[in-house]
Design a protein around this motif. Structure first.
Motif, PDB file in Angstrom:
ATOM      1  N   ALA A 132      21.399  62.034   3.292  1.00 27.94           N
ATOM      2  CA  ALA A 132      22.617  62.429   2.572  1.00 27.94           C
ATOM      3  C   ALA A 132      23.780  61.501   2.899  1.00 27.94           C
ATOM      4  CB  ALA A 132      22.983  63.877   2.917  1.00 27.94           C
ATOM      5  N   LEU A 133      23.877  61.110   4.162  1.00 26.78           N
ATOM      6  CA  LEU A 133      24.924  60.179   4.585  1.00 26.78           C
ATOM      7  C   LEU A 133      24.815  58.854   3.841  1.00 26.78           C
ATOM      8  CD1 LEU A 133      24.951  60.518   8.473  1.00 26.78           C
ATOM      9  CD2 LEU A 133      26.904  60.874   6.979  1.00 26.78           C
ATOM     10  N   GLY A 140      29.524  56.196  -2.990  1.00 29.22           N
ATOM     11  CA  GLY A 140      30.938  56.560  -2.975  1.00 29.22           C
ATOM     12  C   GLY A 140      31.198  57.925  -3.578  1.00 29.22           C
ATOM     13  N   VAL A 141      30.133  58.689  -3.821  1.00 27.69           N
ATOM     14  CA  VAL A 141      30.261  60.020  -4.429  1.00 27.69           C
ATOM     15  C   VAL A 141      29.362  60.997  -3.683  1.00 27.69           C
ATOM     16  CG1 VAL A 141      29.918  61.408  -6.520  1.00 27.69           C
ATOM     17  CG2 VAL A 141      30.762  59.059  -6.703  1.00 27.69           C
ATOM     18  N   ALA A 155      33.756  60.112  -2.274  1.00 26.66           N
ATOM     19  CA  ALA A 155      33.479  60.041  -0.841  1.00 26.66           C
ATOM     20  C   ALA A 155      33.245  58.580  -0.480  1.00 26.66           C
ATOM     21  CB  ALA A 155      32.265  60.891  -0.479  1.00 26.66           C
ATOM     22  N   SER A 156      34.304  57.793  -0.585  1.00 28.51           N
ATOM     23  CA  SER A 156      34.225  56.368  -0.263  1.00 28.51           C
ATOM     24  C   SER A 156      34.700  56.179   1.175  1.00 28.51           C
ATOM     25  CB  SER A 156      35.101  55.552  -1.224  1.00 28.51           C
ATOM     26  OG  SER A 156      35.051  54.182  -0.917  1.00 28.51           O
ATOM     27  N   MET A 347      39.447  53.180   0.498  1.00 27.15           N
ATOM     28  CA  MET A 347      39.947  53.098  -0.943  1.00 27.15           C
ATOM     29  C   MET A 347      38.788  52.765  -1.903  1.00 27.15           C
ATOM     30  SD  MET A 347      42.628  50.150  -2.132  1.00 27.15           S
ATOM     31  CE  MET A 347      43.609  50.722  -0.824  1.00 27.15           C
ATOM     32  N   ARG A 348      38.774  53.240  -2.495  1.00 31.59           N
ATOM     33  CA  ARG A 348      37.623  52.981  -3.352  1.00 31.59           C
ATOM     34  C   ARG A 348      37.675  51.573  -3.897  1.00 31.59           C
ATOM     35  NH1 ARG A 348      34.391  56.575  -6.340  1.00 31.59           N
ATOM     36  NH2 ARG A 348      32.494  55.525  -6.921  1.00 31.59           N
ATOM     37  N   VAL A 349      36.559  50.821  -3.783  1.00 31.28           N
ATOM     38  CA  VAL A 349      36.533  49.445  -4.264  1.00 31.28           C
ATOM     39  C   VAL A 349      36.143  49.426  -5.728  1.00 31.28           C
ATOM     40  CG1 VAL A 349      35.450  47.195  -3.968  1.00 31.28           C
ATOM     41  CG2 VAL A 349      35.906  48.625  -1.980  1.00 31.28           C
ATOM     42  N   LYS A 350      36.910  48.719  -6.555  1.00 30.22           N
ATOM     43  CA  LYS A 350      36.630  48.639  -7.979  1.00 30.22           C
ATOM     44  C   LYS A 350      35.750  47.432  -8.271  1.00 30.22           C
ATOM     45  CE  LYS A 350      41.048  50.745  -9.201  1.00 30.22           C
ATOM     46  NZ  LYS A 350      42.298  50.582  -9.940  1.00 30.22           N
TER      47      LYS A 350
END
Length: 360
Positions: A132-133, A140-141, A155-156, A347-350
């Motif tokens: 799960a980890l 990221g989710v 979940a990033s 931060m979430r990477v785009k």
């Protein structure tokens, strides 16, 4: 309640927490680990960093130091005794059936969003939790499903798992899913040991002054991470880089294609960190060892394999366990490995490329 202070990246941390964090910039002899963690901070989708090494090699200290550089300055620890519900969160099915609404209670994955999720002795966790980890770290989710009801949230986070190889290994199916791996060693260099001890004693004697002396370097790390995240989507892979990655992975006889994809992404993160205009073969070579160390089919041949040009990781003396094995297994969220300063006489990477779907 502790007063809050602004972190260099705009995040907030309690003054007591910031005061007791050994600065990332002050770590000595940890260049390979620092590079791996910075790459994971720039692109959390790499799948996390597995850190293997004996006791007292600053594994938790380095993880905590990295967390301080991230936007939220948040470090979440996963206790060995944690349940799957505590990790991923829970759904209130009765409310869903009665009102038709989803009531979700966040778990540790939600708390770790935009920060660091630190798992000490990850090799001792149940496989289901590790799975799960790694799913959440790569995607990221986090998605929670129960009786036909589901809920997803961002979940990033930077996953850092540590293990002492003397206590057993992870199954190959799980170890392969960690993006990068660094093996720490005890330090037998007298000058390096002295430098580590002197830094630790200076921190113990006056943590505020010690941290202030590294404030400029800490702020520079924060700015580099932020700039690299912005630059990441602008960097593309050319055929020369693709070809080199393929040859390196074939030579290492890795299973599957995950190593190729992680190596490309890690090379891109390194290029972004250094402000390079393009991803080069040199960037690939500098990340190859961390990508391949846990994926080579014949791990006994590691000593004969090409090594990274980075200096070997050395022992830090900034980490001393504060809880026993028994205490950890009770599910306590204590600061494992934390050594508060005391008087001495990270931060979430785009636009990232998603990892391939998990093999069933």
């Amino acid at each position: 309640m502790n007063a809050s202070t602004d972190l260099p990246g705009g995040g907030i941390a309690s003054s007591s927490t910031a005061r007791t964090t050994f600065p990332f910039a002050a770590l000595i002899g940890q260049a390979p680990l620092q590079q791996a963690l910075l790459l994971a901070a720039i692109d959390p989708g790499l799948g996390g960093v597995l850190v293997s090494g004996p006791r007292g090699t600053a594994k938790s200290t380095t993880a905590r130091a990295l967390a301080e550089l991230l936007p939220e300055g948040q470090l979440v620890t996963l206790p060995l005794g944690a349940s799957e519900e505590r990790l991923i969160g829970t759904l209130d099915i009765e409310t869903a059936l009665r009102d038709g609404s989803v009531k979700f209670s966040p778990g540790l994955l939600a708390k770790a969003h935009r920060g660091v999720l630190y798992v000490d002795e990850v090799n001792l966790l149940p496989d289901a939790l590790v799975d799960a980890l790694l799913d959440a770290a790569a995607s990221g989710v986090n998605t929670v499903e129960r009786d036909g009801v589901s809920h997803s949230h961002a979940a990033s986070f930077v996953l850092i798992g540590t293990m002492n190889p003397q206590e057993g290994e992870l199954r190959p199916q799980l170890i392969d899913r960690f993006g990068l791996m660094v093996e720490l060693e005890n330090c037998f260099d007298s000058k390096v040991r002295q430098a580590i001890v002197k830094a630790r004693l200076a921190f113990d004697a006056d943590p505020d002054t010690f941290r202030a002396s590294y404030a400029t370097q800490q702020a520079a790390y924060v700015q580099r991470i932020h700039a690299a995240r912005e630059r990441l989507p602008q960097l593309a892979f050319d055929d020369t880089v693709h070809g080199h990655v393929s040859r390196v992975c074939i030579d290492a006889a890795v299973d599957g294609m995950r190593a190729d994809i992680v190596m490309l992404r890690a090379a891109r993160a390194l290029a972004a960190l250094e402000g390079a205009a393009a991803i080069t073969v040199e960037h690939v070579d500098r990340v190859a060892e961390a990508v391949l160390r846990h994926r080579r089919v014949n791990r006994d041949a590691d000593t004969h394999a090409p090594q990274s040009s980075s200096p070997p990781a050395q022992q830090e003396m900034h980490e001393f366990p504060q809880t026993s094995q028994a205490e950890r297994k009770t599910g306590s969220e204590g600061d494992w490995g934390q050594l508060p300063p005391e008087a001495a006489g990270t931060m979430r990477v785009k636009g990232v490329i998603p990892l391939p779907a998990k093999k069933r």
